[in-house]
Design an enzyme around this catalytic site. Structure first.
Site, PDB file in Angstrom:
ATOM      1  CG  PHE A 120       6.560   5.941  28.008  1.00  8.99           C
ATOM      2  CD1 PHE A 120       6.439   4.925  27.090  1.00  8.99           C
ATOM      3  CD2 PHE A 120       7.509   5.806  29.019  1.00  8.99           C
ATOM      4  CE1 PHE A 120       7.246   3.798  27.154  1.00  8.99           C
ATOM      5  CE2 PHE A 120       8.311   4.687  29.090  1.00  8.99           C
ATOM      6  CZ  PHE A 120       8.181   3.667  28.168  1.00  8.99           C
ATOM      7  CD  GLN A 233       9.413   6.121  38.595  1.00  6.99           C
ATOM      8  OE1 GLN A 233      10.153   5.575  37.786  1.00  6.99           O
ATOM      9  NE2 GLN A 233       8.834   7.290  38.361  1.00  6.99           N
ATOM     10  CG  HIS A 235       8.447   0.507  36.313  1.00  3.36           C
ATOM     11  ND1 HIS A 235       7.414  -0.193  35.737  1.00  3.36           N
ATOM     12  CD2 HIS A 235       9.007   1.238  35.316  1.00  3.36           C
ATOM     13  CE1 HIS A 235       7.345   0.101  34.446  1.00  3.36           C
ATOM     14  NE2 HIS A 235       8.299   0.972  34.167  1.00  3.36           N
ATOM     15  CG  LEU A 249      11.572  -2.312  33.526  1.00  2.00           C
ATOM     16  CD1 LEU A 249      10.749  -1.608  34.594  1.00  2.00           C
ATOM     17  CD2 LEU A 249      12.600  -1.359  32.942  1.00  2.00           C
ATOM     18  CD  GLU A 252       5.310   4.402  31.615  1.00  2.00           C
ATOM     19  OE1 GLU A 252       4.547   5.362  31.444  1.00  2.00           O
ATOM     20  OE2 GLU A 252       6.292   4.424  32.376  1.00  2.00           O
ATOM     21  NE  ARG A 308       7.808   4.676  34.386  1.00  2.00           N
ATOM     22  CZ  ARG A 308       9.066   4.585  33.980  1.00  2.00           C
ATOM     23  NH1 ARG A 308      10.055   4.882  34.806  1.00  2.00           N
ATOM     24  NH2 ARG A 308       9.347   4.202  32.743  1.00  2.00           N
ATOM     25  CG  HIS A 374      12.233   1.543  37.678  1.00  2.00           C
ATOM     26  ND1 HIS A 374      12.940   0.617  36.933  1.00  2.00           N
ATOM     27  CD2 HIS A 374      12.006   2.593  36.851  1.00  2.00           C
ATOM     28  CE1 HIS A 374      13.131   1.088  35.712  1.00  2.00           C
ATOM     29  NE2 HIS A 374      12.586   2.288  35.637  1.00  2.00           N
ATOM     30  NE  ARG A 409      13.104   7.939  35.926  1.00  2.00           N
ATOM     31  CZ  ARG A 409      12.725   7.001  35.040  1.00  2.00           C
ATOM     32  NH1 ARG A 409      12.327   7.363  33.820  1.00  2.00           N
ATOM     33  NH2 ARG A 409      12.731   5.725  35.364  1.00  2.00           N
TER      34      ARG A 409
END
Length: 598
Positions: A120, A233, A235, A249, A252, A308, A374, A409
């Site tokens: 990730f 954040q 995304h 969504l 990832e 991100r 997100h 994050r």
């Protein structure tokens, strides 16, 4: 006044991963525990965390350990994380994953039978324990079964509208049954907030209807403080088309399993956006990036696996430069990178999602994606070890708690965050209640009457504001003026609009009865959304730099003067606006600081 009453040691508000893990910990430590949730048990937004649980188990890379995970988390958060939270998270995450396995979670496996771990963004090594791309669902299912087996009381389809307190501590929570509108009060010396995020303040979001910022707002109004609220954040990959699913969504995992980003000209543009901070470990050519998937010895990762915030800003820049797709996004392509069988096995939810909702076969076609609101890194300011807020007896865990993620994050850290700190919050809440054993919690009748009157006020007004119109205007304000790229003028304008919206929210009116009335539910959510939006805008206006999930077009670089400062917000008694205070970060021990230099 007709009022249903209950008494517990610990009341947990929210039934996602953090809430259920807190309830399990509290119950197993002898506390009479209840869970209150807006939706049905098992329907919490945790199911949307698809990619995996970040934990340095070393199953794929033996070199991985908690120290590397700690370093990655701090760097991903641009060093604004509370170091103690990042440390506890990295150290305890592997045990929390193994605990889930002991409770029945069925993880994907490596060839030698260990829990499989995938790559990730922002993680140096592949460390996300996963179940296809449905990890959040498996986590929630496992915790739900444990909750039921322990006999924990669950109040489903209930909404908490106010936290109750006396002069010194929390005394419980007030709310109502969504179906009937009947009021209910839970008296308890310990309350754990696990209500998730604030995404419904924005027009385009991956978040579900529950994410109205109510936990943030309830805590602030009860006397707790919030931290890091400027860091929202976006995304990088949400669905763009059709409009009915815009923002939904796209995990990832697609990039972790080999997907790449291309603009409308077909160029793999992320090579143009590698920040100096990550240049040593990021591939700088397509050949080097592609080789990483088969030969990871040098660990120079593809630029699609940058954190991100970096990827979202890059996509936003491509679209603004006129290199976006027809519908204002970019292309995410895994079809040309992996066999169809591999995609269907590793990404079954994504395959189904695009096939059913967009008539796109991701084994044959690229996905049209763009940034979507997100996650909020900001939340209730808590003690790292206990998750207790400034208000004694009030705890917070998961997305509603602040400090762990700093300014950004990393993917996968949300699920391990809620497991680690959900457990710690539950343990501390049970311990707090045990200290008060035998002392009955008293709730002032006047406070209950006031909470009921406030909840019913929209029914007493004729010809007032329509809640749906106000929500639309608030979402447009946040989307247009406090979004991915921010400026002083736009945020000042946002605060002016929010001031006007305060008057409109105070004049909301609804029709019909209290029995399942969506307009009334929204009318009660809007004050929370408005207060949280004000917190985001005021903090974002105050921080005159760009860092993590906060980008100022008028202050485009990170500023060392801000590198060791958090912004804390509180709500002074009888104040018209939230107060913003600059607060130095806690000093990190030398042995941990050394890890960041490696």
């Amino acid at each position: 006044m007709e009022l249903e009453r209950h008494e517990y040691d610990v009341v947990v508000v929210g039934a996602g991963g953090a809430g259920l893990r807190a309830a399990i910990a509290a119950s197993e430590n002898g506390a009479r525990t209840a869970v209150v949730c807006k939706s049905l048990l098992g329907k919490a937004h945790t199911v949307m965390a698809e990619g995996g649980i970040a934990a340095a188990m070393g199953n794929t890379w033996p070199e991985d350990n908690w120290r590397v995970h700690f370093r990655d988390t701090m760097r991903g958060g641009k060093m604004l994380n509370h170091w103690r939270m990042a440390q506890l998270h990295a150290q305890e995450a592997p045990d929390r994953v193994l605990e889930l396995e002991d409770w029945g979670a069925l993880f994907d496996r490596t060839p030698d039978g260990l829990i499989s771990q995938r790559d990730f963004g922002g993680h140096r090594y592949a460390r996300l324990a996963h179940v296809g791309d449905r990890t959040g669902l498996e986590l929630l299912r496992t915790l739900q079964q444990r909750t039921v087996a322990l006999g924990i009381d669950v109040y489903m389809e209930c909404t908490v509208t106010r936290l109750l307190r006396d002069d010194e501590t929390v005394t419980g929570a007030f709310g109502y049954w969504r179906e009937s509108g009947r009021f209910v009060v839970w008296q308890a010396p310990s309350v754990v907030l696990a209500t998730g995020g604030i995404g419904k303040a924005y027009k385009v979001t991956s978040n579900s209807w529950e994410y109205t910022g109510d936990g943030h707002s309830l805590a602030l109004q009860a006397g707790a403080s919030l931290v890091n609220m400027e860091f929202v954040q976006f995304h990088p990959t949400g669905m763009v088309w059709p409009p009915s699913v815009r923002g939904l969504l796209v995990t990832e995992s697609v990039r972790g399993d080999g997907g790449i980003l291309r603009n409308s000209a077909g160029n793999r543009f992320m090579f143009d956006y590698i920040p100096d901070y990550f240049r040593k470990e990021t591939a700088e050519s397509e050949e080097e990036a592609d080789r990483w998937y088969t030969d990871k010895t040098n660990n120079r990762r593809p630029p699609e696996l940058l954190p991100r915030d970096e990827v979202a800003r890059a996509i936003n820049s491509e679209v603004k430069a006129g290199r976006g797709t027809e519908h204002g996004g970019v292309w995410l392509d895994i079809a040309s990178r992996r066999p169809a069988e591999y995609i269907r096995k590793r990404l079954p939810s994504m395959y189904h999602q695009f096939k059913e909702l967009a008539d796109v076969d991701i084994t044959r076609e690229a996905m049209e994606i763009g940034p979507t609101c997100h996650y909020v890194m900001g939340g209730v300011e808590v003690d790292p070890d206990t998750q207790e807020s400034r208000l004694p007896g009030l705890f917070a865990a998961g997305e509603v708690a602040g400090g762990m993620h700093g300014s950004n994050r990393l993917g996968g850290n949300s699920l391990s965050d809620l497991l680690v700190f959900g457990r710690r919050a539950g343990l501390a809440a049970a311990e707090h209640a045990a200290k008060l054993a035998g002392a009955r919690v008293e709730v002032a009748e006047a406070a209950l009457a006031d909470a009921a009157a406030a909840a019913l006020a929209p029914f007493d007004r004729d010809g007032g504001e329509n809640p749906y119109a106000v929500q639309q205007d608030l979402q447009s304000t946040m989307h247009d003026l406090v979004g991915i790229i921010r400026t002083r003028a736009e945020m000042a304008q946002a605060l002016e609009r929010i001031a006007v919206l305060k008057g409109r929210v105070a004049n909301l009116s609804v029709e019909g009865h209290r029995q399942y009335n969506p307009g009334w539910h929204l009318a009660l959510d809007l004050p929370h959304l408005l207060l949280v939006s004000e917190c985001i805008a005021r903090a974002a206006l105050e921080r005159e730099e760009s860092r993590g999930g906060h980008t100022r077009d008028d202050f485009p670089a990170a500023d060392d003067a801000w590198a060791h400062l958090n912004l804390v917000l509180d709500l002074p008694a009888d104040a018209d606006a939230v107060r913003v205070t600059r607060q130095p970060l806690p000093q990190m021990p030398g042995d941990l600081a050394e890890l960041l230099e490696s």
